[in-house]
Design a protein around this motif. Structure first.
Motif, short mmCIF file in Angstrom:
data_model
loop_
_atom_site.label_atom_id
_atom_site.label_comp_id
_atom_site.label_asym_id
_atom_site.label_seq_id
_atom_site.Cartn_x
_atom_site.Cartn_y
_atom_site.Cartn_z
N THR A 64 0.83 -1.21 0.00
CA THR A 64 0.00 0.00 0.00
C THR A 64 0.86 1.25 0.00
O THR A 64 0.54 2.23 -0.67
CB THR A 64 -0.93 0.03 1.23
OG1 THR A 64 -0.22 -0.45 2.35
CG2 THR A 64 -2.16 -0.78 1.00
N ALA A 113 -5.81 4.02 3.01
CA ALA A 113 -6.13 2.93 2.08
C ALA A 113 -6.62 1.71 2.84
O ALA A 113 -7.53 1.00 2.40
CB ALA A 113 -4.91 2.58 1.23
N ALA A 162 0.28 4.48 -2.26
CA ALA A 162 -0.38 5.62 -1.63
C ALA A 162 0.54 6.43 -0.74
O ALA A 162 0.09 7.37 -0.08
CB ALA A 162 -1.58 5.14 -0.82
N PRO A 206 -4.75 7.66 -5.67
CA PRO A 206 -3.77 6.64 -5.27
C PRO A 206 -4.24 5.84 -4.06
O PRO A 206 -3.99 4.63 -3.97
CB PRO A 206 -2.53 7.46 -4.92
CG PRO A 206 -2.71 8.77 -5.56
CD PRO A 206 -4.17 9.00 -5.66
N VAL A 207 -4.93 6.53 -3.17
CA VAL A 207 -5.42 5.85 -1.97
C VAL A 207 -6.41 4.76 -2.38
O VAL A 207 -6.37 3.63 -1.90
CB VAL A 207 -6.07 6.86 -1.01
CG1 VAL A 207 -6.68 6.15 0.17
CG2 VAL A 207 -5.06 7.88 -0.57
N ASP A 241 -0.27 8.08 2.82
CA ASP A 241 -1.71 7.94 3.06
C ASP A 241 -2.14 6.48 3.10
O ASP A 241 -3.33 6.17 3.07
CB ASP A 241 -2.50 8.66 1.96
CG ASP A 241 -2.20 10.15 1.96
OD1 ASP A 241 -1.95 10.67 3.05
OD2 ASP A 241 -2.20 10.74 0.88
#
Lengths: 371, 545
Positions: free
Chosen positions: A32, A43, A36, A182-183, A39
């Motif tokens: 992740t 996610a 992200a 992106p998250v 952040d």
């Protein structure tokens, strides 16, 4: 009934918790974070939502078929042969996940602790233990898990607290610097692990108060996500997102940084203990679920004879599916979300749709005749 | 695993129905009986043989000369009592003729029982076989010519040890009385502590040749009736020739005879037994042994000591946590050391690693072999010390522990670090209050050392998980062995790992499924002086000046 034992709703929740947390705590942070950045913890929160939805669907279906597992009511809903095929698809998913888990497990032990030991030593010993546990039955796995869950959670809390002096909270800023996209993309990987809540559909008929499954499962999901986020946040706070994304096992790395007065140091062995115990429970649950499902689909009177062959299958496929560490990373990052996506978006909703169609349009009543 | 055990159990303990039937060719003793005294005495001589402790005294009494005989076993029966309270009144003409009825063969039985004998405990046996059974336990039988029924006087009295301090479970604070080998003494010790009408003492006889009395002790309005029925069923199913110690019973009735772990707690302490009975457990008393069994048992009972409940709660809690820690040391320490030294040297802080490495320099064996040999030696020393007389035992520990240990280090055969580890483990083993739990842990240490030597910490964890699978599968009379940690209420868990003050012991353990869960009212203790809270002065003493 194939399984005579009953577990309490709390135990079923705890099984879900360990199943979800065991592997995700090591795998998810790196994946992740690479998408992200800082952040990533968001996610994870978003990735938990599909898990709750899936759990809700399973409990809704379970209420209509109180005495049946996922595999059995698939047959009731879809008809005999399509239902059996459908059940096999789920078994295949679980076996695939089990094989991936086993391989990650062996890889981790081999790279982080004992590089000279062949992979098969770890794989086979783990499979042996899990087969033993699965044969012993659901009650025994659940009881052991109550023991292990104490170990796992207290270790995780301990390492987090001990790592606090090394935290650089500035690493977590800025929040949502690159927007929400992106998250959202990064949330696919945690969603895969939360999808393992599927097991609830198999455990539900064997709990003493099946009505409590949703509450127990939701609590499990919540705490699993929480601990996962805490682990991730600590890793990012210590190393910063760029570094975390390059690690294979960020948790392992951040625990290595703990050093209290030159005595309390080298805590990574604790990570190993947590990891081995957790993966053992996870694999036992999966082996148990798949053997039970297979026995139900094939109409066997006992699930125990199929446990060992399935265990061997998992061990062999963990070698055959993945050539090396890069392949397995790709499998988690790219293949697993799509695979689980099919189950999330197509197969499980299909059961709901067919149920609704049969009830509303054809006036069929589910849940009237009980086994 | 459970299925494997059930198969094994079937092999070990075949269906009790089959074995319960009488053997072929066994004579039926009920037919070998006769109301006539002469025939009867011949039969007795035939059945008891020429043993020199069998005493038969024939006499006739009353004006009609009713023939009678007394039978008892010398040493088991109280001769003084027999002389004074049975034979004397029977032979004394003043007493016999005192009653308006004349003593004849027909009324002799009732007259002796109701009037003549000066005796509190008189039973009636319907035939010779029953009478002989009671005589062999120390009672005295009175046979009357022409009378089928036999009068049996409770004259049991034999040489016995007085209650002494229990050696296996010593305590600094607490009663010094322990159980003895005599059942009657033991029941009285227990009765003295529980003066409640619902205390039940139920007798069963086990052992074809030993005819051992086995008592079940429980409180009828607390105990779980299903557990009680199960205990009765299992004891009744025992069909063996001899029961010489409660260990026999333990092995016949435990759930998993092939487990390393003891599934039934035993105790010599009267206070501990009484506490268990009041808590709703069942006490199994076996005759001729001071060790009483307590069922159902959970694993964590083995870390509790009787004294915990007499000392202050804080220190008791501390000791309990310490024992739990010590249990882990006893089980894991040598294996952990082997794993670290062999595979994970990087886990040690560098200075410590250096000093250990220096001490291991020149040691010809790998750590795992060293550990196995040292642990083995230690077991030998222990065994030698236990069986020897106390004075010689000390010599063994000095020669074995100090001389050999020191020489082995000087000769460079073992490293000092290993000696420290083995000694710590040994002391930790002794700190576990229950001897039977400690020996199973000693046994498990060896496979764990081998696993750690083969696969490092990973092997150790695999071993731990294996033990855990086994423990999670065990049950003792329907109660999970790991309860209350698994399947237990929060309150039970707290009470297992800590020792709250007594006024907080409001409920009995939930896992036992008792009839009455509550053991005391909440907050019914009077603490402060009523009315005022001021300090007492000399005016309060009530003495007038």
């Amino acid at each position: 009934m194939l399984e005579k034992g009953k577990i309490s709703p709390r135990q079923s929740g705890e099984l879900l918790f360990t199943t979800i947390l065991a592997t995700s705590i090591l795998i998810v942070p790196a994946v992740t974070t690479s998408i992200a950045a800082q952040d990533a913890w968001l996610a994870i929160m978003i990735g938990t939502i599909p898990g709750f939805v899936l759990l809700g669907i399973l409990c809704w279906l379970g209420r209509k078929h109180p005495a049946q597992t996922l595999f059995q009511y698939a047959e009731t809903i879809l008809g005999k042969w399509p239902g059996k095929f459908f059940g096999l698809l789920y078994i295949w998913l679980l076996l695939q996940t089990a094989a991936t888990t086993t391989r990650q497990f062996s890889d981790y032990l081999s790279t982080a602790f004992m590089p000279l030991t062949p992979l098969s030593v770890f794989t086979l010993s783990l499979i042996f233990l899990s087969v033993f546990a699965a044969i012993s039955g659901l009650e025994i796995i659940a009881r052991m898990n109550e023991f292990i869950i104490l170990l796992v959670t207290s270790f995780l809390v301990l390492v987090t607290v001990l790592s606090l002096p090394n935290w650089e909270p500035a690493n977590l800023l800025p929040v949502l610097a690159r927007g929400i996209m992106p998250v959202l993309r990064a949330s696919a990987t945690p969603a895969v692990f939360m999808g393992e809540v599927l097991v609830a559909g198999i455990l539900r008929p064997y709990t003493t108060r099946p009505g409590r499954t949703f509450v127990a499962g939701a609590t499990a999901l919540f705490f699993a996500a929480l601990l996962l986020a805490v682990g991730l946040v600590s890793a990012i706070a210590i190393f910063g997102p760029t570094l975390v994304a390059t690690f294979r096992f960020p948790l392992h790395m951040f625990v290595r940084t703990i050093n209290i007065g030159d005595i309390l140091t080298r805590f990574e062995v604790i990570v190993m203990v947590t990891w081995v115990a957790g993966v053992f429970i996870k694999l036992s649950v999966f082996l148990y679920s798949t053997s039970l499902g297979l026995a139900q689909i094939l109409g066997l009177r006992q699930y125990r004879p199929v446990v060992f062959p399935l265990g061997i299958m998992v061990a062999v496929s963990s070698f055959l599916f993945f050539d090396n560490i890069v392949v397995i990373s790709d499998a988690i990052r790219l293949v697993a979300p799509r695979l689980y996506g099919i189950y999330y978006l197509v197969l499980t909703p299909l059961l709901v749709i067919v149920t609704v169609v049969r009830e509303k349009i054809f006036g069929h009543k589910f849940g009237e005749k009980r086994q | 695993m459970t299925s494997a055990f059930s198969i094994l159990r079937k092999i070990i303990r075949p269906n009790p129905k089959k074995t319960g039937s009488p053997q072929k060719g066994a004579r039926k003793p009920e037919n070998d009986d006769s109301p006539l005294l002469e025939e009867r005495l011949a039969l007795i001589k035939n059945r008891l043989g020429e043993s020199n402790d069998v005493v038969i005294r024939e006499f006739s009494t009353g004006s009609t000369g009713v023939k009678m005989a007394i039978l008892f076993i010398d040493g088991l029966a109280d001769k003084q009592q027999i002389n004074d309270d049975i034979i004397k009144p029977l032979l004394s003409t003043t007493i016999v003729n005192h009653y308006p009825e004349k003593l004849t063969e027909k009324n002799a039985f009732d007259l002796v029982r109701n009037n003549i004998a000066f005796f509190s405990e008189i039973n009636t046996a319907p035939n010779l076989t029953q009478a002989l059974k009671m005589v062999l336990s120390g009672d005295t039988a009175l046979f009357i010519d022409g009378e089928q029924k036999v009068l049996v006087f409770g004259t049991r009295a034999w040489e016995k040890r007085p209650p002494s301090e229990p050696e296996t479970e010593a305590a600094v604070r607490g009663p010094r009385e322990g159980f003895t080998e005599t059942m009657r003494t033991n029941t009285s010790l227990l009765r003295r502590r529980i003066k409640h009408e619902n205390l039940r003492i139920e007798t069963m006889m086990v052992g074809r040749r030993t005819g051992t009395n086995v008592n079940l002790v429980y409180i009828s309005d607390i105990v779980n009736k299903r557990t009680l029925a199960e205990v009765r069923r299992r004891i009744a199913a025992i069909d063996t020739d001899a029961v010489l110690e409660s260990g026999y019973i333990e092995e016949y009735i435990e759930d998993y005879p092939f487990s390393v772990f003891p599934q039934i707690e035993h105790t010599e302490r009267v206070d501990k037994a009484a506490a268990a009975v009041i808590e709703g457990r069942i006490l199994i008393m076996t005759d001729n042994t001071p060790f009483m069994l307590i069922v159902p048992t959970s694993f964590f009972q083995f870390i509790a000591a009787a004294e915990d409940y007499y000392e202050r709660p804080f220190i008791a809690t501390f000791l309990r946590v310490l024992r739990l820690f010590v249990l882990n040391i006893a089980l894991f320490l040598p294996a952990f050391y082997v794993a670290i030294i062999t595979f994970h040297q990087e886990m040690l802080p560098t200075p410590l690693l250096l000093s250990i490495a220096a001490s291991r320099e020149g040691i010809p064996f790998p750590a795992v072999a060293e550990a196995l040999v040292m642990e083995g030696t230690f077991e030998v020393l222990r065994e030698a010390g236990v069986r020897l007389p106390k004075t010689v035992g000390q010599a063994v520990s000095i020669v074995g522990g100090l001389v050999i240990g020191d020489a082995a280090i000087r000769a460079g055969l073992v490293s000092p670090a290993m000696v420290i580890i083995v000694a710590t483990t040994a002391i930790a083993t002794f700190a576990i209050p229950a001897y039977n739990a400690a020996i199973s842990i000693r046994l498990l240490r060896f496979p764990l050392i081998i696993l750690a030597g083969a696969m490092g910490l990973y092997g150790l964890i695999c071993g731990l998980i294996l033990i855990l699978i086994h423990l999670a599968g065990l049950q003792s009379f329907g109660v999970p062995y790991l309860s209350p940690l698994v399947h237990g209420s929060f309150e039970d868990i707290v009470k297992t790992f800590t020792r709250p003050p007594w006024f907080l012991f409001i409920r009995r353990p939930r896992m036992l499924g008792l009839q009455q869960i509550r053991r005391q009212a909440t907050n019914t203790f009077a603490r402060k002086p009523e009315g005022s809270t001021r300090e007492l002065t000399h005016e309060d003493t009530g003495q007038e000046e």
